[in-house]
Every structure is written in structure tokens, then in C-alpha cells.
Design a protein around this motif. Structure first.
Motif, PDB file in Angstrom:
ATOM      1  N   ALA A 189       6.980 -31.633 -35.279  1.00 24.20           N
ATOM      2  CA  ALA A 189       6.713 -30.327 -35.885  1.00 24.20           C
ATOM      3  C   ALA A 189       7.305 -29.221 -35.015  1.00 24.20           C
ATOM      4  CB  ALA A 189       5.211 -30.116 -36.034  1.00 24.20           C
ATOM      5  N   GLY A 190       7.673 -28.144 -35.640  1.00 24.45           N
ATOM      6  CA  GLY A 190       8.142 -26.975 -34.901  1.00 24.45           C
ATOM      7  C   GLY A 190       9.628 -27.020 -34.595  1.00 24.45           C
ATOM      8  N   ASP A 191      10.035 -26.124 -33.736  1.00 20.29           N
ATOM      9  CA  ASP A 191      11.420 -25.943 -33.309  1.00 20.29           C
ATOM     10  C   ASP A 191      11.967 -27.232 -32.692  1.00 20.29           C
ATOM     11  OD1 ASP A 191      13.760 -25.191 -32.032  1.00 20.29           O
ATOM     12  OD2 ASP A 191      12.869 -23.514 -30.950  1.00 20.29           O
ATOM     13  N   SER A 192      13.140 -27.647 -33.124  1.00 13.83           N
ATOM     14  CA  SER A 192      13.712 -28.904 -32.645  1.00 13.83           C
ATOM     15  C   SER A 192      14.364 -28.783 -31.269  1.00 13.83           C
ATOM     16  CB  SER A 192      14.729 -29.435 -33.653  1.00 13.83           C
ATOM     17  OG  SER A 192      15.803 -28.523 -33.777  1.00 13.83           O
ATOM     18  N   GLU A 193      14.428 -27.584 -30.716  1.00 13.44           N
ATOM     19  CA  GLU A 193      15.054 -27.413 -29.396  1.00 13.44           C
ATOM     20  C   GLU A 193      14.063 -27.023 -28.312  1.00 13.44           C
ATOM     21  OE1 GLU A 193      18.493 -24.924 -29.345  1.00 13.44           O
ATOM     22  OE2 GLU A 193      19.548 -26.130 -30.829  1.00 13.44           O
ATOM     23  N   THR A 194      12.784 -26.857 -28.659  1.00 13.76           N
ATOM     24  CA  THR A 194      11.779 -26.418 -27.695  1.00 13.76           C
ATOM     25  C   THR A 194      10.842 -27.575 -27.359  1.00 13.76           C
ATOM     26  OG1 THR A 194      11.870 -24.188 -28.613  1.00 13.76           O
ATOM     27  CG2 THR A 194       9.952 -24.723 -27.270  1.00 13.76           C
ATOM     28  N   VAL A 195      10.542 -27.717 -26.072  1.00  9.98           N
ATOM     29  CA  VAL A 195       9.649 -28.773 -25.608  1.00  9.98           C
ATOM     30  C   VAL A 195       8.204 -28.393 -25.962  1.00  9.98           C
ATOM     31  CG1 VAL A 195       8.825 -30.078 -23.606  1.00  9.98           C
ATOM     32  CG2 VAL A 195      11.215 -29.311 -23.702  1.00  9.98           C
ATOM     33  N   THR A 196       7.562 -29.235 -26.757  1.00  7.57           N
ATOM     34  CA  THR A 196       6.164 -29.046 -27.131  1.00  7.57           C
ATOM     35  C   THR A 196       5.455 -30.395 -27.101  1.00  7.57           C
ATOM     36  OG1 THR A 196       6.675 -29.296 -29.484  1.00  7.57           O
ATOM     37  CG2 THR A 196       6.616 -27.038 -28.619  1.00  7.57           C
ATOM     38  N   LEU A 197       4.156 -30.355 -27.246  1.00  7.84           N
ATOM     39  CA  LEU A 197       3.341 -31.559 -27.285  1.00  7.84           C
ATOM     40  C   LEU A 197       3.824 -32.466 -28.414  1.00  7.84           C
ATOM     41  CD1 LEU A 197       0.893 -32.426 -25.628  1.00  7.84           C
ATOM     42  CD2 LEU A 197      -0.558 -31.374 -27.331  1.00  7.84           C
ATOM     43  N   GLY A 198       3.978 -33.744 -28.118  1.00  6.48           N
ATOM     44  CA  GLY A 198       4.414 -34.711 -29.112  1.00  6.48           C
ATOM     45  C   GLY A 198       5.915 -34.939 -29.141  1.00  6.48           C
ATOM     46  N   LYS A 199       6.665 -34.130 -28.421  1.00  4.31           N
ATOM     47  CA  LYS A 199       8.123 -34.279 -28.412  1.00  4.31           C
ATOM     48  C   LYS A 199       8.558 -35.162 -27.239  1.00  4.31           C
ATOM     49  CE  LYS A 199       9.356 -30.924 -31.512  1.00  4.31           C
ATOM     50  NZ  LYS A 199       9.922 -29.626 -31.317  1.00  4.31           N
ATOM     51  N   THR A 200       9.739 -35.783 -27.436  1.00  3.63           N
ATOM     52  CA  THR A 200      10.361 -36.550 -26.368  1.00  3.63           C
ATOM     53  C   THR A 200      11.455 -35.680 -25.776  1.00  3.63           C
ATOM     54  OG1 THR A 200       9.890 -38.647 -27.465  1.00  3.63           O
ATOM     55  CG2 THR A 200      11.631 -38.666 -25.790  1.00  3.63           C
ATOM     56  N   VAL A 201      11.392 -35.493 -24.478  1.00  4.50           N
ATOM     57  CA  VAL A 201      12.354 -34.629 -23.793  1.00  4.50           C
ATOM     58  C   VAL A 201      13.154 -35.457 -22.790  1.00  4.50           C
ATOM     59  CG1 VAL A 201      10.616 -33.898 -22.096  1.00  4.50           C
ATOM     60  CG2 VAL A 201      12.640 -32.521 -22.429  1.00  4.50           C
ATOM     61  N   ALA A 202      14.457 -35.281 -22.841  1.00  3.68           N
ATOM     62  CA  ALA A 202      15.339 -35.932 -21.865  1.00  3.68           C
ATOM     63  C   ALA A 202      15.911 -34.847 -20.969  1.00  3.68           C
ATOM     64  CB  ALA A 202      16.460 -36.692 -22.573  1.00  3.68           C
ATOM     65  N   PHE A 203      15.989 -35.150 -19.688  1.00  2.00           N
ATOM     66  CA  PHE A 203      16.539 -34.184 -18.738  1.00  2.00           C
ATOM     67  C   PHE A 203      17.290 -34.925 -17.650  1.00  2.00           C
ATOM     68  CE2 PHE A 203      12.118 -35.061 -17.581  1.00  2.00           C
ATOM     69  CZ  PHE A 203      12.235 -35.468 -16.251  1.00  2.00           C
ATOM     70  N   ILE A 204      18.165 -34.192 -16.989  1.00  2.00           N
ATOM     71  CA  ILE A 204      18.848 -34.762 -15.829  1.00  2.00           C
ATOM     72  C   ILE A 204      18.350 -34.051 -14.592  1.00  2.00           C
ATOM     73  CG2 ILE A 204      20.918 -35.615 -16.983  1.00  2.00           C
ATOM     74  CD1 ILE A 204      22.363 -33.065 -16.139  1.00  2.00           C
ATOM     75  N   GLU A 205      18.175 -34.843 -13.574  1.00  2.00           N
ATOM     76  CA  GLU A 205      17.743 -34.296 -12.293  1.00  2.00           C
ATOM     77  C   GLU A 205      18.979 -33.727 -11.601  1.00  2.00           C
ATOM     78  OE1 GLU A 205      15.385 -36.036  -8.438  1.00  2.00           O
ATOM     79  OE2 GLU A 205      15.105 -37.051 -10.358  1.00  2.00           O
ATOM     80  N   LEU A 206      18.862 -32.507 -11.140  1.00  2.00           N
ATOM     81  CA  LEU A 206      19.987 -31.858 -10.462  1.00  2.00           C
ATOM     82  C   LEU A 206      19.835 -32.043  -8.960  1.00  2.00           C
ATOM     83  CD1 LEU A 206      20.072 -28.583 -12.576  1.00  2.00           C
ATOM     84  CD2 LEU A 206      21.501 -30.612 -12.863  1.00  2.00           C
ATOM     85  N   PRO A 207      20.838 -32.223  -8.193  1.00  2.00           N
ATOM     86  CA  PRO A 207      22.252 -32.181  -8.572  1.00  2.00           C
ATOM     87  C   PRO A 207      22.838 -33.549  -8.913  1.00  2.00           C
ATOM     88  CG  PRO A 207      22.107 -32.191  -6.196  1.00  2.00           C
ATOM     89  CD  PRO A 207      20.683 -32.231  -6.731  1.00  2.00           C
ATOM     90  N   ASP A 208      22.078 -34.657  -8.684  1.00  2.00           N
ATOM     91  CA  ASP A 208      22.701 -35.981  -8.809  1.00  2.00           C
ATOM     92  C   ASP A 208      22.851 -36.497 -10.241  1.00  2.00           C
ATOM     93  OD1 ASP A 208      20.118 -36.694  -9.392  1.00  2.00           O
ATOM     94  OD2 ASP A 208      19.848 -38.017  -7.688  1.00  2.00           O
ATOM     95  N   GLY A 209      22.198 -35.855 -11.189  1.00  2.00           N
ATOM     96  CA  GLY A 209      22.391 -36.213 -12.587  1.00  2.00           C
ATOM     97  C   GLY A 209      21.634 -37.430 -13.080  1.00  2.00           C
TER      98      GLY A 209
END
Length: 158
Positions: A82-102
């Protein structure tokens, strides 16, 4: 009047808790009562470690039943996706890279009741989730962890 804590969770998470509750009430509770009966037959209860162990297990099972009933009663179902597809909210799966090593990591943000780090489900109350909530794809975020600050860049939200 005391306000009870609300437990945000997915429908699947609530169902999992309901299944555990049913199991505890219909199977475990009976097994523990049977253990107590057998332990009583061993005689003197004051020096009966089997009886003490069974009573401790009974207290644990009854406590867990009470906890599960409270969590289910106060569950707030998260609408997945539910909600905006680009904003991190409860129930969403978020992928991120750790900086600086990626190094890439991916987590689904869920309520504390269904958090399971081994399944990449983290509690909305965790330091990582708190830092990511409300952020968007492309945002750089500083996450405070017990091991120190970590900078990440959000690469996807589903």
C-alpha cells in the motif's frame, strides 16, 4: 485507562501467531498437564525436580498463550504494497547498499510480533528500520547500530 500496545503485522504474520496459539492450547497444554501428572506419581513433590520442571514449562506455555492472545487481539494488519512505491514504509521490502563497499542487503520491515532476521524480516522498532522509514529510493541514510554508524543508499522498495 491504559492503552494497549498495537502490534502491526501482515495477514500472514497474524495467521502464523493464530496457528501457534491453537497448537499451544490444543497440544502443548495437554502434554504439560500429562507431564505434571506423571511427575506427581514419583512421590514427594518438595524434592521432585521432574515436577518442578513440568510446572515451569506450564508457566511458560500459559505465559506464551497470554502473550499471543494479546498480540492477536491488538493486531493491526499492514496492507502490503500500500502507498507510495518509492517510500520505505511498514510492510515493504527495502534493498540498500552499504557505502562505500557496496554490499547489498534486503529486508522486509514488519511489526515486532513477526520479526525474524533469519528470514530477512526486521522489526519496525529496530535501528535499521527506524532509520529507513519514510526515506525514498536513491536516499543516502546514516543508520546508527551498536557497532557504529553505517551509511547506506536505498536502491529499491517493493
Amino acid at each position: 485507562m491504559t492503552l494497549e500496545k498495537v502490534f502491526p503485522m501482515t495477514e500472514a504474520g497474524k495467521q502464523k501467531l493464530e496457528e501457534e496459539l491453537t497448537y499451544l492450547k490444543s497440544v502443548r497444554r495437554k502434554e504439560v498437564v500429562e507431564r505434571i501428572k506423571i511427575a506427581r506419581s514419583f512421590g514427594d513433590l518438595s524434592e521432585n525436580s521432574e515436577y518442578d520442571s513440568a510446572k515451569e514449562e506450564q508457566a511458560f506455555v500459559e505465559g506464551r498463550i497470554t502473550t499471543l492472545e494479546n498480540m492477536i487481539r491488538n493486531a493491526k494488519i499492514i496492507e502490503e504494497g500500500a502507498g507510495d512505491s518509492e517510500t520505505v514504509t511498514l510492510g515493504k521490502t527495502v534493498a540498500f547498499i552499504e557505502l562505500p563497499d557496496g554490499e547489498e542487503e534486503s529486508y522486509t520491515i514488519v511489526g515486532s510480533a513477526e520479526a525474524d532476521p533469519f528470514e530477512q524480516k526486521i522489526s519496525n522498532e529496530s535501528p535499521i528500520a527506524k532509520s529507513l522509514m519514510g526515506k525514498r529510493i536513491g536516499d543516502k541514510v546514516t543508520v546508527q547500530t551498536p557497532a557504529g554508524d553505517m551509511e547506506v543508499k536505498i536502491i529499491s522498495v517493493k
